[in-house]
Design an enzyme around this catalytic site. Structure first.
Site, short mmCIF file in Angstrom:
data_model
loop_
_atom_site.label_atom_id
_atom_site.label_comp_id
_atom_site.label_asym_id
_atom_site.label_seq_id
_atom_site.Cartn_x
_atom_site.Cartn_y
_atom_site.Cartn_z
N GLN A 36 4.90 -19.55 2.24
CA GLN A 36 4.58 -18.48 3.19
C GLN A 36 4.04 -17.24 2.48
OE1 GLN A 36 7.95 -18.26 6.39
NE2 GLN A 36 8.73 -19.36 4.63
N ASN A 55 12.99 -1.88 0.98
CA ASN A 55 13.99 -0.84 1.25
C ASN A 55 14.80 -0.46 0.01
OD1 ASN A 55 13.58 -0.89 4.21
ND2 ASN A 55 14.38 -2.95 4.02
N ASP A 80 8.69 -9.26 5.22
CA ASP A 80 9.55 -9.18 6.40
C ASP A 80 9.13 -8.09 7.38
OD1 ASP A 80 11.35 -11.25 5.63
OD2 ASP A 80 12.25 -9.88 4.19
#
Length: 423
Positions: free
Chosen positions: A302, A117, A147
């Protein structure tokens, strides 16, 4: 602005931003290979936007075709990234003007910023300033975030691989817990990334279906943490199943709106640094219920687990890189290549162009329809959305030492032409 001639002079600048993903370098490969095919030289900013401000640029033409191709299976950020948010044009105009000066000095006519973003907002502002300063520059935002919280796009390159890693890790760890539960661990807690959006936590739900299948409890940042309800669910699960797997988003908050894992510090974007929600929950389980527990915080694992990347994700990451170059060469400005879902089963998708002002500084939360009524699981709608994103394997080449053959680029610097700039 009219599109520039393909044969005219001009270079493309590519930069990586924020936390990297297992497939962000696949996007870089897509950018560089597409630009080379059109005869355009690509520079990369070393360590993201800071490299552009410092005039610390990398000449990717010094890399072989095979090295660039190997980026498709190499995790990390090949050119370095950074967490550095440019403020408003009004308060930090000098930084933006410096960027234009660097672009002008190196005849950079296309700027591709690979991030989330905040990066979309930066690309939008640079495109606006270019117009204001009369400099012919086209800025393309390129999507990337684990995300999955970018607006407009159906999913974000980088998310599918984290989702696969999370679901597989949840399944494998739960098999371990189940085998030891009689005399040892009764509760296992896995903490996953996701400060405000629970997409990664939701992906853990793909590990199993049914009330007795792990994960038995998912804690989403979109839902207020209810201590009593949580403990009651843990107790009931252990009594029924014999053990309990909990997946918790790092961003869960209490009724007062406080992060359970608040560490008291903030990063460069002004986000609270979270100190670990898993040990907080584990201590609660031990104190209130007396169960033996284990918890895990995979953290960087991750987003760096390229060995478990989703084929879908790897293909989409490469595709948005190539599309970004196509849009830039066609004269588009202040846009982002986004993914549009055409069908769930069989899964079909395409890339289309979307304006940055519809994406910048917007956050896509997990829909309430994806969370079960009790707040601890995912619905059938969530499974339909998530399942295609983890499909397929993206195999790696392995060496004789048994380790993946990742590439490390030479990253030869471009000669500076301007005075140093302090950031």
């Amino acid at each position: 602005m009219k599109p520039r001639s393909r044969s005219s002079q001009g270079r493309l600048l590519y930069a990586q931003s924020g936390g990297v993903t297992a497939v962000i370098n696949a996007t870089a490969a897509g950018v560089i290979e597409a630009a080379r095919a059109q005869g355009v030289k690509v520079y990369a900013a070393r360590n993201g936007i800071l490299g552009a401000l410092r005039e610390d640029l990398i000449d990717t033409s010094k890399e072989t075709a095979s090295a660039i191709a190997a980026l498709r299976h190499t995790p990390g950020g090949a050119f370095g990234s950074c967490r550095y948010k440019l403020k408003s044009l009004e308060s930090h105009r000098a930084e933006y003007e410096r960027l234009i000066d660097v672009l002008r000095a190196h005849d950079i006519r296309w700027f591709l910023y690979n991030g989330g973003n905040d990066s979309a907002d930066t690309a939008l502002k640079i495109s606006q300033l270019g117009k204001a300063m009369g400099y012919d520059i086209r800025c393309i935002g390129v999507p990337k975030t684990v995300d999955n919280d970018l607006a407009v796009t159906d999913c974000c390159p980088g998310f599918g691989s984290v989702a696969k890693y999370t679901a597989v890790s949840t399944l494998e760890a739960s098999l371990d817990v189940a085998s030891m539960a009689d005399t040892s661990t009764k509760v296992f807690i896995l903490e996953v990334m996701g400060r405000h959006a629970g997409w990664i936590a939701a992906a853990a739900g793909l590990a199993g279906e049914g009330a007795d299948a792990p994960p038995h409890i998912i804690l989403f940042p979109e839902r207020t943490f209810d201590e009593d309800a949580f403990l009651a669910k843990v107790k009931a699960t252990v009594e029924r199943v014999g053990w309990c797997t909990v997946v918790a988003s790092e961003g869960i908050r209490n009724a007062a709106g406080q992060f359970l894992a608040e560490a008291g510090t903030r990063d460069a974007f002004g986000h609270a640094q979270l100190g670990g929600v898993a040990p907080v929950l584990a201590a609660l389980v031990k104190e209130k219920l007396g169960y033996k527990y284990h918890w895990a915080l995979p953290d960087y694992l991750q987003r760096s687990a390229r060995h478990l990347a989703s084929k879908t994700d790897a293909e989409q990451a490469y595709a948005v890189g190539r599309a970004a170059v196509d849009y830039a060469m066609a004269g588009q400005n202040a846009v982002m290549p986004v993914i549009e879902r055409l069908a769930d089963a069989p899964y079909r998708w395409k890339i289309r162009s979307a304006p940055l002002d519809k994406i910048a500084n917007r956050e896509k939360k997990l829909p309430s329809s994806y969370v079960t009524r009790d707040g601890f699981g995912i619905t059938a709608a969530a499974r339909r959305y998530l399942s295609p994103l983890i499909q397929g394997e993206a195999p790696l080449p392995y060496g004789k030492d048994g380790l993946p053959k990742y590439v490390q680029l030479k990253n030869i610097a471009v000669e500076r032409k301007l005075a140093p700039f302090k950031t």
